[in-house]
Design a protein around this motif. Structure first.
Motif, PDB file in Angstrom:
ATOM      1  N   ASN B 378       0.435  -1.456  -0.056  1.00 12.07           N
ATOM      2  CA  ASN B 378       0.098  -0.313  -0.132  1.00 12.07           C
ATOM      3  C   ASN B 378       0.698   1.370  -0.450  1.00 12.07           C
ATOM      4  O   ASN B 378       0.586   2.467   0.750  1.00 12.07           O
ATOM      5  N   GLY B 379       1.698   1.057  -0.743  1.00 14.43           N
ATOM      6  CA  GLY B 379       2.592   2.254  -1.108  1.00 14.43           C
ATOM      7  C   GLY B 379       4.012   2.530  -0.157  1.00 14.43           C
ATOM      8  O   GLY B 379       4.170   3.414  -0.023  1.00 14.43           O
ATOM      9  N   LYS B 380       3.490   1.860   1.190  1.00 14.09           N
ATOM     10  CA  LYS B 380       4.787   2.428   1.965  1.00 14.09           C
ATOM     11  C   LYS B 380       5.899   0.681   1.666  1.00 14.09           C
ATOM     12  O   LYS B 380       4.960   0.296   1.609  1.00 14.09           O
ATOM     13  N   LEU B 381       7.455   0.951   2.637  1.00 14.61           N
ATOM     14  CA  LEU B 381       8.181  -0.043   2.672  1.00 14.61           C
ATOM     15  C   LEU B 381       7.887  -0.906   4.098  1.00 14.61           C
ATOM     16  O   LEU B 381       7.705   0.060   5.013  1.00 14.61           O
ATOM     17  N   THR B 382       7.613  -1.913   4.310  1.00 14.71           N
ATOM     18  CA  THR B 382       7.304  -2.667   5.182  1.00 14.71           C
ATOM     19  C   THR B 382       8.634  -3.700   5.019  1.00 14.71           C
ATOM     20  O   THR B 382       9.387  -3.139   6.659  1.00 14.71           O
ATOM     21  N   LYS B 383       8.433  -4.118   5.137  1.00 16.93           N
ATOM     22  CA  LYS B 383       9.808  -5.651   5.399  1.00 16.93           C
ATOM     23  C   LYS B 383      10.940  -5.190   5.081  1.00 16.93           C
ATOM     24  O   LYS B 383      11.292  -5.122   3.612  1.00 16.93           O
ATOM     25  N   LEU B 384      11.801  -5.392   5.770  1.00 20.35           N
ATOM     26  CA  LEU B 384      13.446  -5.635   4.756  1.00 20.35           C
ATOM     27  C   LEU B 384      13.577  -6.955   4.320  1.00 20.35           C
ATOM     28  O   LEU B 384      14.198  -7.612   5.182  1.00 20.35           O
ATOM     29  N   TYR B 385      14.051  -7.785   3.663  1.00 19.68           N
ATOM     30  CA  TYR B 385      15.058  -8.597   2.803  1.00 19.68           C
ATOM     31  C   TYR B 385      16.696  -8.890   2.691  1.00 19.68           C
ATOM     32  O   TYR B 385      17.138  -7.360   2.040  1.00 19.68           O
ATOM     33  N   ARG B 386      17.501 -10.273   3.248  1.00 27.83           N
ATOM     34  CA  ARG B 386      18.757 -10.104   2.957  1.00 27.83           C
ATOM     35  C   ARG B 386      18.801 -11.001   1.457  1.00 27.83           C
ATOM     36  O   ARG B 386      18.197 -11.583   0.857  1.00 27.83           O
ATOM     37  N   GLN B 387      19.965 -10.995   0.533  1.00 27.67           N
ATOM     38  CA  GLN B 387      20.625 -11.997  -0.800  1.00 27.67           C
ATOM     39  C   GLN B 387      19.325 -12.114  -1.555  1.00 27.67           C
ATOM     40  O   GLN B 387      18.237 -13.159  -1.545  1.00 27.67           O
ATOM     41  N   GLY B 388      18.700 -10.890  -2.160  1.00 25.50           N
ATOM     42  CA  GLY B 388      18.197 -11.141  -3.057  1.00 25.50           C
ATOM     43  C   GLY B 388      18.203 -10.365  -4.248  1.00 25.50           C
ATOM     44  O   GLY B 388      19.000 -10.028  -4.486  1.00 25.50           O
ATOM     45  N   GLY B 389      17.144 -10.919  -5.183  1.00 20.61           N
ATOM     46  CA  GLY B 389      17.809  -9.739  -6.546  1.00 20.61           C
ATOM     47  C   GLY B 389      16.213 -10.004  -7.257  1.00 20.61           C
ATOM     48  O   GLY B 389      15.627 -10.595  -7.143  1.00 20.61           O
ATOM     49  N   ILE B 390      16.809  -9.364  -8.569  1.00 21.06           N
ATOM     50  CA  ILE B 390      15.971  -9.772  -9.337  1.00 21.06           C
ATOM     51  C   ILE B 390      16.070 -10.281 -10.583  1.00 21.06           C
ATOM     52  O   ILE B 390      17.380 -10.419 -11.551  1.00 21.06           O
ATOM     53  N   THR B 391      15.126 -11.525 -11.049  1.00 23.46           N
ATOM     54  CA  THR B 391      16.162 -11.864 -12.650  1.00 23.46           C
ATOM     55  C   THR B 391      14.531 -11.400 -13.557  1.00 23.46           C
ATOM     56  O   THR B 391      12.996 -11.507 -13.614  1.00 23.46           O
ATOM     57  N   ALA B 392      14.898 -10.961 -15.300  1.00 27.44           N
ATOM     58  CA  ALA B 392      14.110 -10.953 -16.134  1.00 27.44           C
ATOM     59  C   ALA B 392      14.589 -10.753 -17.563  1.00 27.44           C
ATOM     60  O   ALA B 392      15.486 -11.034 -17.647  1.00 27.44           O
ATOM     61  N   ASP B 393      13.512 -10.702 -18.358  1.00 24.89           N
ATOM     62  CA  ASP B 393      13.926 -10.935 -20.164  1.00 24.89           C
ATOM     63  C   ASP B 393      14.708  -8.984 -20.021  1.00 24.89           C
ATOM     64  O   ASP B 393      12.854  -8.491 -19.795  1.00 24.89           O
ATOM     65  N   LYS B 437       8.313  -4.620 -14.435  1.00 26.58           N
ATOM     66  CA  LYS B 437       8.107  -5.741 -13.453  1.00 26.58           C
ATOM     67  C   LYS B 437       9.269  -6.741 -13.601  1.00 26.58           C
ATOM     68  O   LYS B 437       9.789  -6.798 -14.861  1.00 26.58           O
ATOM     69  N   ALA B 438       9.419  -7.400 -12.516  1.00 26.14           N
ATOM     70  CA  ALA B 438      10.198  -8.804 -12.778  1.00 26.14           C
ATOM     71  C   ALA B 438      10.216  -9.953 -12.083  1.00 26.14           C
ATOM     72  O   ALA B 438       9.434 -10.124 -10.919  1.00 26.14           O
ATOM     73  N   ARG B 439      10.740 -11.084 -11.836  1.00 31.00           N
ATOM     74  CA  ARG B 439      10.425 -12.329 -11.105  1.00 31.00           C
ATOM     75  C   ARG B 439      11.698 -11.797 -10.077  1.00 31.00           C
ATOM     76  O   ARG B 439      12.916 -11.260 -10.117  1.00 31.00           O
ATOM     77  N   LEU B 440      11.564 -12.364  -8.496  1.00 26.86           N
ATOM     78  CA  LEU B 440      12.098 -12.446  -7.430  1.00 26.86           C
ATOM     79  C   LEU B 440      13.261 -13.007  -7.037  1.00 26.86           C
ATOM     80  O   LEU B 440      12.743 -14.232  -7.557  1.00 26.86           O
ATOM     81  N   THR B 441      14.657 -13.046  -6.920  1.00 20.49           N
ATOM     82  CA  THR B 441      15.925 -14.556  -6.959  1.00 20.49           C
ATOM     83  C   THR B 441      16.111 -13.710  -5.423  1.00 20.49           C
ATOM     84  O   THR B 441      16.306 -12.763  -5.072  1.00 20.49           O
ATOM     85  N   GLY B 442      16.021 -15.492  -4.551  1.00 19.61           N
ATOM     86  CA  GLY B 442      16.775 -15.463  -3.010  1.00 19.61           C
ATOM     87  C   GLY B 442      17.498 -16.428  -2.786  1.00 19.61           C
ATOM     88  O   GLY B 442      17.941 -16.686  -4.154  1.00 19.61           O
ATOM     89  N   HIS B 443      17.835 -16.419  -1.666  1.00 15.79           N
ATOM     90  CA  HIS B 443      19.248 -17.204  -1.174  1.00 15.79           C
ATOM     91  C   HIS B 443      18.240 -18.751  -1.666  1.00 15.79           C
ATOM     92  O   HIS B 443      17.257 -19.387  -1.094  1.00 15.79           O
TER      93      HIS B 443
END
Lengths: 488, 446
Positions: B378-393, B437-443
């Motif tokens: 809802n337009g606000k930063l909520t939770k912080l994550y680590r070891q993430g990124g994105i992948t896309a064409d 838009k992209a897919r999320l990649t994690g650990h």
């Protein structure tokens, strides 16, 4: 060209000079001369091109001096270097820089001490040291000819790309110290790495050839192999995303070890707490089928050296034995910093590889030589396909990186060539290049090895420092993602 | 037929011994000439079997004569090495003292001036000097029993020692910057790993992340040597150009909101006035309103493509062969405040600061990891994550961009590898905040 005798005189006279200087406790002087020759290939059948794009070379040479000073009650260490000057004047200049740069380093213990005798002598090729400009250029055209002939024989003459290079490395070094180190080394390396494509068919093939001696070097073979591999993969198909059993060919095995596994087996990664193997010495970290060691003494292998850049004879350092972590690659500085009463490390891998040679400009890093991968019960390559039954043979991967840092073990890579679909233990059709991304954790790969081939080949990858004596390896449960759907 | 031949050698003590410079130069010219002749003879011999072999043809440029002086407030030559050593030692000590969970701290700093002289038989004589000052920090932090969190990052500019004191893109001294990175890394050791999500989600990417994104999916595929297949065996080709008749020039490859360019005339790591062929540097408009316009090139590639030369050839050091290189290659600034871009997202992720890239062979797909990822709700930063990124064409990502920020930063990228032997080049990359838009990649837990 600077001779070994020039370098030996430089380091011996240099030590005599430094010993006489005020406040000096110990010193190590390294001198080298390197020539790195590259003949770059670029043939494009449909675009104007040069074929052999350019023969080129660069040289690197000079003095690197590490000095231990006593300032009051404190020990301080300084390093200085000079380029293109191995005279006394060069030594003085490097010494003055070392004095100016000196600093207290709480982790410095001592300079290396002599350790045994070298196993390898006279393993370089004088003919490579003296190679003419005409002969250099000819090697490039021979590589190109190998690929072009193979394409022409199969009636492919349009949409062809042939790239890659012939690389010649000449290395000479000498090192001496107040601790009694007094050694020299001379090596020659020849590599042909050729990639070729039939672009309209979207197929790519890879071929390579390596040697320490000109008489055994065959760039035509690399060219031909690349073309034949590209032709074999015409008509490749996509696969859907999922978990597959795979066979990693020699190039992917080398890529994974060069970019992920070997860096994590270095004391420099332990020192930085940036390895998934931290705290796991003696523990099982891989399938019991897997054994890995570094061995710089293999005659005829291009990663071999007589001595390290610290003057220590090369040898075998066991890293993984039957799946258990048994050692790390070490240089003198880190071996002494990280040893304790339970564990010690032999500093065989202190090298100054930089800018295509043994560089006088830097202190020794931890670098592999020949990484040898063995299986507990090795099998012929064909049996690997039987081991996975249904899955993918992966022949070449690209841009392999520890995407979340080495310690996390996550890596990613794309499959770019030389790959096939496997069914019922047999290759049934090619895999379409550039359509699959590998997303995995290296610990899973190491633990899911189910077979290792007995056939091995010296393999190197772009940007890598070491040679891998690479087998093919079968691994189960590898995550593969179908990508680039917008490319037909 | 004409052909290339090169010879390179560092000149070492040339300043203290000008005679050695002449000796090296004469020897080098002789060797390069011998190689070029040998290569030309072989090319002529092969021509009947390989019709596309042609002589070397260089696009015409004006021969320039110019002297460029370095720009700095604090002359790098006047900074004692002791000061640099003491600074690095002090900062790394402070980083370690922040918390016992800091396992490793690394700081290096350099400052200097490089000077290059370019002369040609066409009459060019260009003497260019640039200052460069850079600081690098590395920190590894780990909670007991946890996976270490690793951060490496740089600050720098083509200026003097003032860069280390705060005259840089971060507007922070190296010490403050190092401590900030240390605290951020420690914070990440306390949070969850980003889960991998198979379907594309809304992502907002910040300028630091977009520096690496533009580098990998716009900069590299618009280098003319890749376009002409010269990097096929190394860093790859470009999906933007299959051949003369089948390519993306003049076509929509990105959202109309997207403009990207490469500009060596502005400040940043990719700044210079003349390239390594003596061509005056100029802005190259790569993508305009989503349409592919131009490639970065050198004289030979410009001639092959029949494009005007735009001065994008550089070598890491003068003893290496020049390659087509990015300059200050960026996404152009848009008109939406970044806060608004995030506020409009009902559910998505904010991807903060780049880390490591892995790109497909022709740059058509990417996976890039981030230092931090925040959930947006809802337009606000909520939770912080680590070891993430994105992948896309790449094309999907570019076409899906629906917001471009009015913020804009250019970051130093000191380590772009290309060529054989590999050359590590400094370039500037950056842009504004973007939303796509992209897919999320994690650990992936083992």
């Amino acid at each position: 060209m600077i001779t070994i005798e020039d370098l030996r005189n430089c380091v011996r006279n240099g030590i005599d000079f430094v010993k006489k200087q005020k406040d000096v406790v110990d010193a190590e002087i390294f001198a080298s001369w390197n020539e790195h020759i590259t003949v770059r290939l670029n043939y494009t059948s449909d675009i104007p091109c040069n074929g052999v794009h350019e023969p080129k070379s660069t040289q690197l040479g000079g003095i690197g001096l590490l000095v231990v000073f006593k300032t009051g009650k404190e020990i301080r260490v300084g390093f200085g270097s000079t380029s293109n000057n191995i005279t006394t004047k060069g030594v003085v200049e490097a010494f003055n820089k070392a004095r100016k740069n000196k600093i207290y380093d709480p982790d410095f213990r001592s300079l290396p001490v002599p350790l045994g005798k070298p196993a390898l002598e006279n393993y370089h090729d004088p003919a490579v040291m003296e190679i003419s400009d005409e002969a250099i250029v000819d090697l490039g055209w021979r590589g190109l000819k190998g690929a072009l002939t193979a394409y022409n024989q199969k009636q492919f003459n349009k949409s062809i790309i042939i790239g890659g290079d012939i690389t010649i490395m000449k290395e000479r070094m000498a090192v001496a110290s107040t601790k009694g180190i007094d050694g020299f080394d001379e090596s020659t390396i020849l590599t042909a790495n050729i990639t070729s494509m039939i672009e309209k068919e979207n197929v790519k093939g890879t071929g390579w050839n390596t040697s320490t001696h000109l008489s055994c070097f065959n760039p035509e073979d690399a060219g031909r192999e690349s073309a034949e591999s590209a032709i074999r993969t015409i008509g490749g198909e996509r696969i859907s995303s999922g978990i597959y059993n795979v066979v990693f060919g020699r190039q992917p095995v080398t890529d994974l070890f060069t970019n992920i596994v070997t860096p994590a087996l270095s004391l420099s990664s332990i020192n930085a707490s940036d390895t998934p193997f931290l705290g796991k010495l003696g523990q099982k970290i891989a399938s019991e089928l897997l054994t890995v060691y570094d061995d710089g003494t293999i005659r005829g292998s291009i990663g071999s050296k007589k001595i390290s850049c610290e003057g220590i004879p090369t040898g075998r350092t066991d890293l993984i034995h039957n799946g258990s972590l048994v050692g790390f690659l070490a240089n003198n500085y880190l071996s002494k910093k990280l040893e304790n009463k339970f564990v010690s490390f032999i500093p065989r891998n202190g090298f100054r590889f930089e800018k295509g040679g043994r560089s006088h400009e830097i202190l020794p890093k931890v670098c592999p030589t020949n990484i040898v991968i063995e299986g507990k019960e090795e099998v012929p390559s064909q049996s690997l396909l039987s081991a996975i039954q249904d899955g993918i043979y992966i022949g070449r991967i690209w841009y392999t990186y520890p995407i979340n840092g080495l310690a996390a073990g996550d890596f990613t890579s794309t499959i770019v060539a030389d790959s096939y679909l496997v069914k019922g233990g047999k290759i049934i059709k090619p895999l379409k290049p550039n359509t699959v991304r590998i997303n995995n954790n290296i610990m899973d790969i190491l633990n899911n090895v189910i077979a290792v081939s007995s056939d091995k080949k010296q393999t190197i990858v772009w940007g890598g420092e070491e040679t891998v004596l690479a087998p093919e390896i079968a691994v189960q449960n590898v995550t593969l993602d179908n990508i680039s759907g917008f490319i037909a | 037929m004409s052909a290339w031949g090169f010879y390179g050698q560092p000149i070492g003590e040339a300043e203290s011994n000008p005679k050695s410079f002449n000796k090296i130069l004469t020897f080098g010219i002789d060797r390069a000439y011998a190689r070029a002749i040998a290569n030309a003879n072989k090319k002529a011999e092969f021509k009947p079997f390989a019709p596309s072999l042609t002589g070397v043809n260089l696009a015409r440029i004006d021969a320039c004569r110019d002297t460029i002086n370095p720009i700095f407030d604090e002359d790098p030559r006047n900074v004692p090495i002791k000061d640099i050593l003491n600074l690095c030692t002090k900062i790394s000590g402070e980083m370690c003292r922040v918390c016992s969970d800091v396992q490793y701290a690394y700081v290096d700093s350099q400052t200097g001036i490089s000077r290059e002289l370019f002369c040609s038989t066409e009459g060019a004589c260009i003497d260019q000097s640039y200052a460069l000052t850079q600081g690098m920090v590395g920190v590894v932090a780990q909670k007991t029993g946890g996976i270490p969190e690793v951060c490496y990052d740089y600050l720098g500019d083509l200026r003097g020692w003032e860069v280390i004191k705060g005259k840089n893109v971060y507007k922070q001294s190296l010490a403050d910057y190092a401590l900030l990175r240390t605290h951020e890394t420690l914070e990440l050791t306390e949070v969850d790993f980003l889960p991998t999500i198979d379907d594309p989600v809304v992502v907002v990417t910040n300028p630091h992340f977009n520096a690496l994104l533009v580098h990998e999916i716009v900069g590299h595929p618009t280098e003319a040597d890749r376009v002409l297949k010269l990097e096929t065996a190394y860093a790859g080709r470009s999906w933007l150009f299959r051949d003369y008749h089948d390519n993306e020039l003049g076509k929509q490859i990105a959202s109309p909101l997207v403009t990207a360019y490469s500009d060596p005339s502005v400040n940043g790591y990719g700044h210079y006035k003349y390239d390594a062929e003596g061509t005056p540097a100029k802005r190259v408009n790569l993508i305009e309103n989503g349409v592919l316009k131009e490639f970065m090139n050198g004289r030979e590639y410009a001639a092959i493509l029949n494009h005007p030369p735009n001065g994008s050839m550089r070598a890491t050091e003068s003893n290496y062969v020049p390659l087509v290189r990015m300059t200050n290659t960026v996404f152009a600034k848009g008109n939406k405040p970044p806060a608004e871009i995030i506020a409009e997202v009902k559910e998505g992720y904010f991807i903060v600061n780049h880390r490591t890239p892995s790109i497909s062979e022709s740059r058509e797909n990417f996976r890039i990891s981030a230092q931090k990822v925040y959930k947006i709700e809802n337009g606000k930063l909520t939770k912080l994550y680590r070891q993430g990124g994105i992948t896309a064409d790449s094309k999907d990502f570019l076409m899906n961009i629906d917001a471009v920020g009015n913020d804009f930063e250019v970051f130093p990228i000191p380590n772009c590898g290309k060529g054989q032997p590999m050359q590590i080049m400094r370039v500037g990359n950056g842009g504004p905040t973007l939303r796509s838009k992209a897919r999320l990649t994690g650990h992936k837990e083992s």
